[in-house]
Design a protein around this motif. Structure first.
Motif, short mmCIF file in Angstrom:
data_model
loop_
_atom_site.label_atom_id
_atom_site.label_comp_id
_atom_site.label_asym_id
_atom_site.label_seq_id
_atom_site.Cartn_x
_atom_site.Cartn_y
_atom_site.Cartn_z
N LYS A 25 1.43 -7.29 -5.96
CA LYS A 25 1.55 -8.54 -5.21
C LYS A 25 2.24 -8.36 -3.87
N VAL A 26 2.92 -7.24 -3.69
CA VAL A 26 3.64 -6.98 -2.45
C VAL A 26 3.07 -5.69 -1.84
N GLN A 27 1.90 -5.81 -1.25
CA GLN A 27 1.17 -4.63 -0.80
C GLN A 27 1.77 -3.99 0.44
N ILE A 28 2.58 -4.72 1.17
CA ILE A 28 3.09 -4.18 2.43
C ILE A 28 4.11 -3.05 2.21
N ILE A 29 4.78 -3.03 1.05
CA ILE A 29 5.79 -2.01 0.81
C ILE A 29 5.25 -0.80 0.04
N GLU A 30 4.01 -0.87 -0.42
CA GLU A 30 3.45 0.24 -1.18
C GLU A 30 3.41 1.53 -0.36
N ALA A 31 2.91 1.43 0.85
CA ALA A 31 2.81 2.63 1.69
C ALA A 31 4.19 3.16 2.05
N GLY A 32 5.14 2.28 2.26
CA GLY A 32 6.50 2.70 2.56
C GLY A 32 7.15 3.46 1.42
N PHE A 33 6.87 3.04 0.18
CA PHE A 33 7.40 3.74 -0.98
C PHE A 33 6.94 5.19 -1.03
N ILE A 34 5.69 5.43 -0.67
CA ILE A 34 5.16 6.79 -0.70
C ILE A 34 5.97 7.69 0.22
N PHE A 35 6.21 7.24 1.44
CA PHE A 35 6.92 8.07 2.40
C PHE A 35 8.40 8.20 2.05
N VAL A 36 9.01 7.11 1.60
CA VAL A 36 10.44 7.15 1.28
C VAL A 36 10.70 8.04 0.08
N LEU A 37 9.94 7.88 -0.99
CA LEU A 37 10.17 8.71 -2.17
C LEU A 37 9.76 10.15 -1.96
N GLY A 38 8.75 10.39 -1.13
CA GLY A 38 8.40 11.77 -0.78
C GLY A 38 9.55 12.44 -0.04
N TYR A 39 10.15 11.72 0.89
CA TYR A 39 11.29 12.26 1.63
C TYR A 39 12.51 12.42 0.73
N LEU A 40 12.71 11.49 -0.19
CA LEU A 40 13.82 11.62 -1.15
C LEU A 40 13.64 12.84 -2.05
N SER A 41 12.40 13.12 -2.42
CA SER A 41 12.10 14.32 -3.19
C SER A 41 12.49 15.57 -2.41
N TYR A 42 12.15 15.57 -1.14
CA TYR A 42 12.49 16.69 -0.26
C TYR A 42 14.01 16.84 -0.14
N ASN A 71 -3.28 2.80 -8.60
CA ASN A 71 -2.41 1.63 -8.67
C ASN A 71 -2.32 0.85 -7.37
N MET A 72 -2.57 1.51 -6.25
CA MET A 72 -2.38 0.86 -4.96
C MET A 72 -3.64 0.14 -4.49
N ASP A 73 -3.43 -0.81 -3.60
CA ASP A 73 -4.52 -1.52 -2.95
C ASP A 73 -5.26 -0.56 -2.02
N GLU A 74 -6.54 -0.81 -1.80
CA GLU A 74 -7.35 0.08 -0.95
C GLU A 74 -6.83 0.13 0.49
N LYS A 75 -6.31 -0.97 1.00
CA LYS A 75 -5.75 -0.97 2.35
C LYS A 75 -4.52 -0.07 2.44
N SER A 76 -3.68 -0.11 1.42
CA SER A 76 -2.50 0.74 1.41
C SER A 76 -2.87 2.21 1.31
N VAL A 77 -3.87 2.52 0.49
CA VAL A 77 -4.33 3.90 0.35
C VAL A 77 -4.86 4.40 1.69
N THR A 78 -5.62 3.58 2.39
CA THR A 78 -6.15 3.96 3.69
C THR A 78 -5.03 4.15 4.70
N THR A 79 -4.04 3.29 4.68
CA THR A 79 -2.89 3.42 5.58
C THR A 79 -2.16 4.74 5.34
N VAL A 80 -1.90 5.05 4.08
CA VAL A 80 -1.20 6.30 3.76
C VAL A 80 -2.05 7.51 4.17
#
Length: 124
Positions: A19-36, A64-73
């Motif tokens: 329901k909150v698609q705007i933060i999905e792409a941000g989670f990918i980058f933030v958690l990837g960087y946290l992993s690093y 799990n993600m919306d198609e727009k978020s997948v395209t953005t990432v």
């Protein structure tokens, strides 16, 4: 194991962010960087951590993600990859021009070009 742990976390997070698609792409980058950063803090291989994060979360996060978020990432990652590759070749070119450290090494140049071409095909 750190990359896999963060991949599990992002897979669970994206499962409940429909329901909150705007933060999905941000989670990918933030958690990837946290992993690093976590691997770097523990003096482990941060590159392997981020690699396993990407490999393990790709299937579940895309589902799990919306198609727009997948395209953005996808396109943001391509921009980062092309920018990083450009910077590597700029620094390689600057190093080759410096007269103090400039020594012609055909093997190094050929191996650099070979690996760049091979990794371009792997990454595409």
């Amino acid at each position: 194991m750190i990359g896999v742990a963060f991949a599990i976390i992002i897979s669970l997070l994206t499962k409940y962010t429909g329901k909150v698609q705007i933060i999905e792409a941000g989670f990918i980058f933030v958690l990837g960087y946290l992993s690093y950063l976590t691997a770097e803090m523990l003096s482990l291989s941060s590159i392997l951590s981020i690699t396993f994060f990407g490999v393990c979360c790709q299937k579940y996060v895309n589902a799990n993600m919306d198609e727009k978020s997948v395209t953005t990432v996808r396109y943001t990652m391509k921009v980062f990859a092309i920018g990083s590759e450009t910077m590597i070749f700029v620094f390689l070119g600057i190093t080759a021009i410096d007269n103090v450290i400039w020594v012609w090494n055909t093997g190094f140049i050929l191996l650099t070009l070979l690996f760049a071409i091979v990794y371009r095909f792997i990454g595409s």
